[in-house]
Design an enzyme around this catalytic site. Structure first.
Site, PDB file in Angstrom:
ATOM      1  CE  LYS A  51      -4.472  -1.152   0.180  1.00 41.51           C
ATOM      2  NZ  LYS A  51      -5.509  -0.546  -0.674  1.00 41.51           N
ATOM      3  CB  SER A 305      -0.985  -8.308  -0.978  1.00 39.50           C
ATOM      4  OG  SER A 305      -2.025  -8.914  -0.242  1.00 39.50           O
TER       5      SER A 305
END
Length: 503
Positions: A51, A305
């Site tokens: 992110k 992720s």
């Protein structure tokens, strides 16, 4: 359209905060699945997720006057840390609005990165609305977690690195989906540079907003989303992200909670990293894809992720991992209530290992037992075990896919109450002080609580099982009271585990 997206990816500014993460072989999984499995280690970023790429790229492109006023976002997870890190790196003010239900580990992580945390509301929607109010009041620039072209471009640099790091053939890349920022950026770049590579989106089956939109050909709003994989718990995919992804994605796979838990364990076995549920979602989809195909020797890429895992969640994940790998099945089996019946049942099972056995006396005729059985041959062996018990005269109910039985029932076996007017409901309570009192206050005094079971799972929402007696009132009246409470719930009154072990 792809030209513009790829140009922004090539011009993205991410490496002031992000690192180029390795693309590592997963040797154990490759051997087991008979494919070459590669993992893109975005869990090794400074904020333990991808992110920071999109957040920094969006903020770095702001004007000088916008930077001077500062930035704001609404997030309960990894985007919050990405914005906080980007703001600190650029020396500007970063305000992060988070729901009051956000686990302390995530709040503290944002504060440690220099973010100014504002806790508001019980949900992301509450936090988002308040962030927008503060944006209008203070003049902050709003940094969207996914539906922004510059955020999409920053996330797309993950694909740029993968195609540079692996020059050989890649058959498919599996990309987790929440709002779609990572999917849109990566899919656009992959299809532009190497269109032969399959792009496969992976979603949690209880928050599959992209799968619904992909099927409908337009964005849809889910009525509710599951919260186990909270990093992808989004009711509607973004407009910009869907406009890109709908043209670049080949297939969508959805995965269950148990399958995600199994993938978390697989990642741990490979590299001793503990991914959060949304961080392991991509690998869960890769495994499901590989196991459903007859082909061998393909090169498959998963994105690890994120690894912002609340330690308290590990207990729940460990419980569900064996079910997710189909190495365990749970059954409700009825055996005679007589001496030697348990021994005879174990003989019927054979040499398989019993992983769990829950029972308490109910009546003099029959005993209902909740039993876990270790498997070695997956779903086919699970069916074989059930068929074998049925042939020996046992009544068997397979509870391996029954959420109520796995979350609550196994811990309550033996609590028969014999209440004819009881109704059973499974709730999601916000994990904050006063949630139970708010529930009881709203429910009022007209309903008797006959059962209550809660276990902390280290998430923003707690799973609660509640039994309520109708008394002189009707079921529609009870439903109206529950609807007024405002907490999501499912009626479990017809659940077989409830009738066998609790009713």
């Amino acid at each position: 359209m792809l030209d513009a997206v790829v140009k922004r990816i090539l011009q993205a500014r991410v490496y002031d905060v992000a690192v180029e993460t390795p693309l590592e072989p997963a040797r154990l999984l490759s051997k087991r699945l008979r494919h070459t499995v590669l993992m893109k280690r975005e869990d090794l970023q400074p904020v333990l997720s991808f992110k920071c790429r999109g957040a920094y790229n969006a903020i770095a492109h702001l004007s000088a006057s916008e930077l001077e006023r500062g930035v704001i976002c609404a997030s309960a997870g990894n985007h919050a840390q990405g914005v906080a890190l980007a703001a600190r790196t650029l020396g500007i003010k970063g305000v992060i609005v988070m729901p009051q239900t956000t686990p302390d580990i995530k709040v503290n992580a944002v504060r440690n990165l220099g973010g100014q945390v504002v806790l508001h509301g019980d949900s992301y929607d509450d936090a988002y609305a308040h962030a927008r109010e503060l944006m209008d009041e203070k003049g902050y620039a709003f940094i969207h977690p996914f539906d922004d072209p510059l955020v999409i471009a920053g996330q797309g640099t993950v694909a740029l690195e993968i195609l540079r790091q692996h020059r050989g053939d890649i058959d498919a890349v599996f990309i987790p989906v929440g709002g779609g920022g990572l999917l849109a950026g990566m899919a656009a770049y992959i299809k532009y540079v190497r269109p032969s590579v399959k792009v496969i989106a992976v979603e949690a089956e209880d928050s599959a907003c992209f799968a619904a939109a992909f099927k409908a050909g337009r964005r849809v709003v889910l009525p509710s989303v599951g919260l186990f994989a909270d990093g992808v718990a989004v009711k509607q995919i973004g407009k910009h992200t869907f406009d890109i992804a709908r043209h670049c994605v080949d297939e969508v796979i959805t995965c269950s909670t148990d399958e995600i838990c199994a993938a978390i364990k697989d990642i741990y076995d490979e590299n001793r990293s503990i991914c959060e549920p949304s961080g392991a979602l991509s690998l869960a989809g890769l495994k499901k894809y590989a196991e459903a195909r007859d082909s061998r020797g393909e090169t498959l890429v998963a994105i690890n992720s994120g690894a912002n895992m609340n330690f308290d969640r590990l207990r729940h994940i460990a419980e569900r991992t064996e079910l997710g790998e189909r190495r365990e099945a749970v059954f409700a089996v009825t055996i005679p209530e007589q001496p030697g019946a348990f021994k005879a049942f174990c003989q019927a099972i054979g040499k398989r290992n019993v992983t769990e056995f829950n029972y308490r006396y109910s009546d003099s005729q029959a005993a209902h037992v909740f039993v876990g059985i270790a498997l070695g041959g997956g779903a086919s062996e699970r069916q074989s075990v059930q068929d074998g018990l049925l042939r020996k005269g046992y009544a068997v109910v397979d509870l391996s896919d029954d959420e109520m039985a796995k979350l609550h029932g196994r811990h309550l076996v033996g609590g028969h109450a014999g209440l004819a007017d009881e109704r059973l409901f499974r709730f999601e309570f916000p994990e904050r002080p006063g949630a139970l009192m708010a529930f009881l206050t709203q429910l009022g005094t007209q309903w008797n609580i006959s059962l209550f079971h809660y276990r902390n799972h280290g998430a923003a929402y707690g799973r609660v099982l509640v039994g309520l007696q109708l008394g002189e009132r009707t079921l529609p009246e009870l439903r109206a009271s529950l609807d007024a409470v405002g907490y999501p719930y499912i009626d479990e009154s017809r659940n077989p585990a409830y009738h066998l072990f609790l009713r």
